[in-house]
Design a protein around this motif. Structure first.
Motif, mmCIF file in Angstrom:
data_model
loop_
_atom_site.group_PDB
_atom_site.id
_atom_site.type_symbol
_atom_site.label_atom_id
_atom_site.label_comp_id
_atom_site.label_asym_id
_atom_site.label_seq_id
_atom_site.Cartn_x
_atom_site.Cartn_y
_atom_site.Cartn_z
ATOM 1 N N VAL A 16 39.748 36.297 48.001
ATOM 2 C CA VAL A 16 38.787 37.712 46.908
ATOM 3 C C VAL A 16 40.407 38.367 46.209
ATOM 4 O O VAL A 16 40.675 39.166 47.052
ATOM 5 C CB VAL A 16 38.311 38.504 47.167
ATOM 6 N N HIS A 17 40.523 38.508 45.087
ATOM 7 C CA HIS A 17 41.702 39.229 44.720
ATOM 8 C C HIS A 17 41.666 40.452 44.121
ATOM 9 O O HIS A 17 40.504 40.394 43.014
ATOM 10 C CB HIS A 17 42.746 38.976 43.761
ATOM 11 N N ALA A 18 42.037 41.529 44.396
ATOM 12 C CA ALA A 18 40.923 43.057 43.896
ATOM 13 C C ALA A 18 42.650 43.255 43.037
ATOM 14 O O ALA A 18 43.445 44.428 44.043
ATOM 15 C CB ALA A 18 40.366 43.491 44.614
ATOM 16 N N GLN A 19 42.430 43.904 41.888
ATOM 17 C CA GLN A 19 43.614 44.936 41.461
ATOM 18 C C GLN A 19 42.966 46.194 41.565
ATOM 19 O O GLN A 19 42.076 46.776 41.303
ATOM 20 C CB GLN A 19 43.563 44.435 39.436
ATOM 21 N N LEU A 20 44.426 46.365 42.651
ATOM 22 C CA LEU A 20 44.078 48.357 42.344
ATOM 23 C C LEU A 20 44.301 48.603 41.268
ATOM 24 O O LEU A 20 45.258 49.147 40.074
ATOM 25 C CB LEU A 20 45.370 48.420 43.154
ATOM 26 N N MET A 21 43.345 50.091 41.202
ATOM 27 C CA MET A 21 43.502 51.034 40.301
ATOM 28 C C MET A 21 44.080 52.241 40.242
ATOM 29 O O MET A 21 44.112 53.315 40.180
ATOM 30 C CB MET A 21 41.838 51.964 39.780
ATOM 31 N N THR A 22 46.048 51.633 40.106
ATOM 32 C CA THR A 22 46.348 52.862 40.635
ATOM 33 C C THR A 22 47.024 53.536 39.188
ATOM 34 O O THR A 22 46.999 52.585 37.844
ATOM 35 C CB THR A 22 47.863 51.955 41.586
ATOM 36 N N LYS A 23 47.564 54.270 38.638
ATOM 37 C CA LYS A 23 48.112 54.813 37.681
ATOM 38 C C LYS A 23 49.624 54.069 37.015
ATOM 39 O O LYS A 23 48.918 53.497 36.001
ATOM 40 C CB LYS A 23 48.830 56.050 37.729
ATOM 41 N N SER A 24 50.072 53.413 38.162
ATOM 42 C CA SER A 24 51.627 52.553 37.687
ATOM 43 C C SER A 24 51.334 51.287 38.509
ATOM 44 O O SER A 24 50.273 51.393 39.766
ATOM 45 C CB SER A 24 52.679 53.344 37.354
ATOM 46 N N GLU A 33 46.757 49.454 33.142
ATOM 47 C CA GLU A 33 46.089 49.676 32.159
ATOM 48 C C GLU A 33 45.270 48.179 31.516
ATOM 49 O O GLU A 33 46.519 47.275 30.863
ATOM 50 C CB GLU A 33 46.349 50.749 31.049
ATOM 51 N N TYR A 34 44.252 48.110 31.376
ATOM 52 C CA TYR A 34 43.321 46.766 31.332
ATOM 53 C C TYR A 34 43.395 47.633 29.691
ATOM 54 O O TYR A 34 42.342 48.195 29.430
ATOM 55 C CB TYR A 34 42.195 46.643 31.846
ATOM 56 N N GLY A 35 43.573 46.170 28.917
ATOM 57 C CA GLY A 35 43.053 46.065 26.925
ATOM 58 C C GLY A 35 44.723 47.247 26.511
ATOM 59 O O GLY A 35 44.075 47.530 24.788
ATOM 60 N N SER A 36 45.630 47.875 26.977
ATOM 61 C CA SER A 36 46.515 47.763 26.257
ATOM 62 C C SER A 36 46.719 47.036 25.216
ATOM 63 O O SER A 36 46.872 45.401 25.249
ATOM 64 C CB SER A 36 47.181 48.720 26.810
ATOM 65 N N THR A 37 47.921 47.417 24.075
ATOM 66 C CA THR A 37 47.941 46.643 23.313
ATOM 67 C C THR A 37 49.490 45.404 23.477
ATOM 68 O O THR A 37 49.723 45.523 25.034
ATOM 69 C CB THR A 37 48.928 47.176 22.241
ATOM 70 N N PRO A 38 49.190 44.633 23.362
ATOM 71 C CA PRO A 38 49.558 43.550 24.641
ATOM 72 C C PRO A 38 51.246 43.582 24.579
ATOM 73 O O PRO A 38 52.315 43.653 23.389
ATOM 74 C CB PRO A 38 49.315 41.619 23.862
ATOM 75 N N ASN A 39 51.696 43.232 26.114
ATOM 76 C CA ASN A 39 53.296 43.491 25.696
ATOM 77 C C ASN A 39 53.969 44.934 25.416
ATOM 78 O O ASN A 39 55.220 45.024 25.259
ATOM 79 C CB ASN A 39 54.420 42.382 25.423
ATOM 80 N N GLU A 194 36.250 40.531 33.754
ATOM 81 C CA GLU A 194 37.675 41.249 32.680
ATOM 82 C C GLU A 194 38.897 40.644 33.945
ATOM 83 O O GLU A 194 39.839 41.079 34.144
ATOM 84 C CB GLU A 194 37.792 42.655 32.937
ATOM 85 N N GLY A 195 38.246 40.155 34.881
ATOM 86 C CA GLY A 195 39.226 39.483 35.976
ATOM 87 C C GLY A 195 40.050 40.632 36.923
ATOM 88 O O GLY A 195 40.916 40.371 37.466
ATOM 89 N N SER A 196 39.749 41.849 36.652
ATOM 90 C CA SER A 196 39.886 42.936 38.384
ATOM 91 C C SER A 196 39.251 42.560 39.372
ATOM 92 O O SER A 196 40.039 42.724 40.063
ATOM 93 C CB SER A 196 39.769 43.913 37.766
ATOM 94 N N LEU A 197 38.361 42.194 39.780
ATOM 95 C CA LEU A 197 38.121 40.401 40.792
ATOM 96 C C LEU A 197 38.215 39.638 40.830
ATOM 97 O O LEU A 197 37.612 39.305 39.693
ATOM 98 C CB LEU A 197 36.814 41.517 40.879
ATOM 99 N N ARG A 198 39.073 38.886 40.918
ATOM 100 C CA ARG A 198 39.116 36.928 41.246
ATOM 101 C C ARG A 198 38.368 36.414 42.271
ATOM 102 O O ARG A 198 38.916 37.011 43.295
ATOM 103 C CB ARG A 198 40.199 36.584 40.057
ATOM 104 N N CYS A 199 37.889 35.635 42.625
ATOM 105 C CA CYS A 199 37.161 34.629 43.450
ATOM 106 C C CYS A 199 38.019 33.524 44.102
ATOM 107 O O CYS A 199 37.398 32.236 42.755
ATOM 108 C CB CYS A 199 35.915 35.322 43.908
ATOM 109 N N ASP A 200 39.243 33.242 44.318
ATOM 110 C CA ASP A 200 39.255 31.091 44.801
ATOM 111 C C ASP A 200 38.173 31.062 45.967
ATOM 112 O O ASP A 200 37.936 31.412 47.299
ATOM 113 C CB ASP A 200 40.636 31.023 45.451
ATOM 114 N N ALA A 201 37.807 30.000 46.068
ATOM 115 C CA ALA A 201 36.807 29.954 47.133
ATOM 116 C C ALA A 201 37.491 28.476 47.617
ATOM 117 O O ALA A 201 37.225 26.822 46.985
ATOM 118 C CB ALA A 201 36.019 28.979 46.579
ATOM 119 N N ASN A 202 37.154 27.959 48.799
ATOM 120 C CA ASN A 202 37.965 26.950 49.669
ATOM 121 C C ASN A 202 36.851 25.988 50.256
ATOM 122 O O ASN A 202 36.148 26.870 51.024
ATOM 123 C CB ASN A 202 39.053 27.710 50.376
#
Ligand code: ADP
Ligand code: MG
Length: 484
Positions: A16-24, A33-39, A194-202
């Motif tokens: 399980v991948h979890a994106q951490l809610m850090t500021k930077s 930040e999720y959802g900012s203008t791309p790039n 939104e992909g902030s928690l993702r799971c690969d299953a073996n």
């Protein structure tokens, strides 16, 4: 009737991948930040320009240690980071900074329930820190793939389980437990869509009782917990069908297709990348001291399993109530605040899980948007317990007004509307005598056995009191007087 599928048992290990809610970001000051203008959240560090250097993000390390402590993992004292090299257009540096041989946490477990409802611990192999890649978008432009590098360098933890999960249901429960934990810890929003928690299953299967695991496949791209379950169900059936036809299972990475619930081959493990891991030369080894870990322990929030234990063992609530109360951190904290103001835990639990919850559902809002302070719910419970108002007056009359005017107290609402019930024994006896004197024959009939008439007398007393006689007390006094 048993089928070919009953001959096999399923073995599952989850990453399980979890994106951490850090500021930077993990190694730069770019905004995470999720959802900012791309790039737009991309500096030269994220882009991997020559001469730039990564820097540790202390908050990310803090979050990973928190997760490790919540899972009772061992926190590594001294670790290095590693480069995982591969080429992909959304990976501007050409490598990810990750951890290879010295993950920040080892061991520990996630607790789920087995099919009989007993606690079962799924052991963790490791939790390591990693950075995310950018995002390739293939379905927006008919001719080109688009790339958004805002996600490149976002800190992740990867939580790797031992191959101990036995069914798609257990996998579902495991992921919901992980999601609950990261949300309680406030380190990841746990949003799979939104992909902030993702799971690969073996996933692999083997004949029941076999000692050696079967060949596994790794399934990716499930964007909800239900889809994790569906992907595993599909994969188990596919593998058993192949084995029954005398085929062997190819070790491969497969992709889940949500449109039809199937998995398709992405790449075989033989052709797997050789990532040429080597120690990251631009980062110093990292030390996590015992004092640092102690400091984090002191500020750990309450965790769902601890609260569950407290509610069932100390407050004597049912397992069901405890589960509902701990499902969501904000609601558990609300309940915690209510019970600071009342020791009627069962009633507090009912108010939170039934009355408040149905109001929230009806309005489709979360508990942090609910304006009635927990203290007021405690006061409301006290009014009921003091026989000042009945349960139904509390839930049907006072509660709705309290929601409308949350600054008022339940007592002042009940008083202003003349809802305080009469619990004065003398006054109630007087009303009872008055009521009974209206029906002398009925009283005789009651005394000769027609007990069903009690309702008639109750109704009369209530009418005489304009609905304010305490029903419990009235009922009790009526019986006393009639049975004399
Ligand atoms: P990789 O480096 O290829 O990802 P790992 O050894 O790190 O491989 O294992 C990844 C995951 O696969 C772990 O969660 C582990 O529990 C799981 N796993 C390993 N062997 C099997 C198997 N035979 N069946 C199911 N899951 C397995
Ligand atoms: Mg893997």
């Amino acid at each position: 009737m048993s089928t070919i599928y009953d001959k096999y048992e399923t073995v599952i290990g989850l990453e399980v991948h979890a994106q951490l809610m850090t500021k930077s970001k993990a190694y730069s000051s770019d905004r995470n930040e999720y959802g900012s203008t791309p790039n737009t959240n991309v500096s030269v560090v994220t882009l991997g320009h020559p001469g730039t250097l990564p820097k540790y993000n202390k908050q990310g390390i803090n979050f990973a240690v928190k997760m490790g402590l919540a899972c009772e993992s061992t926190i590594t004292k001294e670790m290095i980071f590693a480069r995982k090299n591969y080429f992909y257009p959304d990976l501007p540096k050409g490598y990810q900074i990750t951890q290879d041989e010295t993950p920040i946490c080892t061991g520990g477990f996630i607790q789920i329930k087995d099919e009989n409802g007993n606690a079962r611990q799924i052991e963790l192999t490791r939790i390591h820190l990693e950075e995310d890649a950018g995002k390739s978008i293939h379905d927006l432009d008919p001719f080109n793939s688009l790339i958004d590098l805002n996600r490149a360098g976002v800190p992740l933890i990867e939580i790797v389980s031992e191959p101990q999960i036995k069914s798609s249901q257990e996998a579902y429960d495991y992921v919901s437990e992980v999601r609950k934990l990261v949300r309680y810890l406030d380190i990841c929003d746990g949003n799979m869509e939104e992909g902030s928690l993702r799971c690969d299953a073996n996933v692999s299967v083997m004949l029941k009782g076999a000692k050696v695991f079967g060949n596994r496949t790794e399934v990716k791209n499930m964007n909800s917990m239900r889809n994790v379950q569906k992907a595993i169900d599909f994969e188990v059936k596919r593998q058993i069908d192949l084995l029954e036809q005398g085929e062997i299972i190819k070790m491969e990475t497969r992709s889940f297709n949500a449109a039809n619930g199937s998995t398709i081959s992405m790449r075989s493990k033989e052709a797997a990348n050789d990532y040429r891991f080597f120690p990251e030369p631009d980062l110093q080894p990292l030390q996590v001291t015992a004092e640092y870990v102690e400091k984090i322990k002191e500020v750990m929030p309450p965790l769902p399993n601890q609260l569950f234990k407290k509610y069932t063992e100390e407050l004597n609530l049912s397992e069901y109530d405890a589960l509902v109360l701990t499902e969501n951190k904000e609601e558990a904290l609300y309940f915690e605040a209510v019970i600071k103001n009342t020791s009627n835990y069962k009633s507090a639990s009912n108010w939170v899980t039934v009355n408040i919850k149905s109001y929230l559902n009806e309005k489709a809002i979360e508990i942090d948007e609910f304006e009635v302070e927990p203290k007021k719910i405690g006061e409301l419970i006290q009014l009921i317990d003091d026989n000042k108002i009945s349960n139904s007056v509390a839930s049907q009359k006072v509660f709705p007004l309290l929601i409308e005017t949350p600054s008022k107290s339940p007592l002042s609402i009940a008083e202003a509307n003349n809802w305080i019930q009469n619990s004065d024994e003398g006054a109630i006896e007087e009303l009872i005598n008055k009521a009974l004197s209206k029906f002398p024959e009925k009283v005789e009939e009651y005394k000769s056995g027609k007990k069903g008439l009690l309702g008639l007398f109750m109704g009369e007393v209530m009418k005489l009191s304009q609905g304010k006689a305490d029903p419990k007390l009235t009922n009790q006094k009526l019986r006393e007087i009639l049975d004399k």
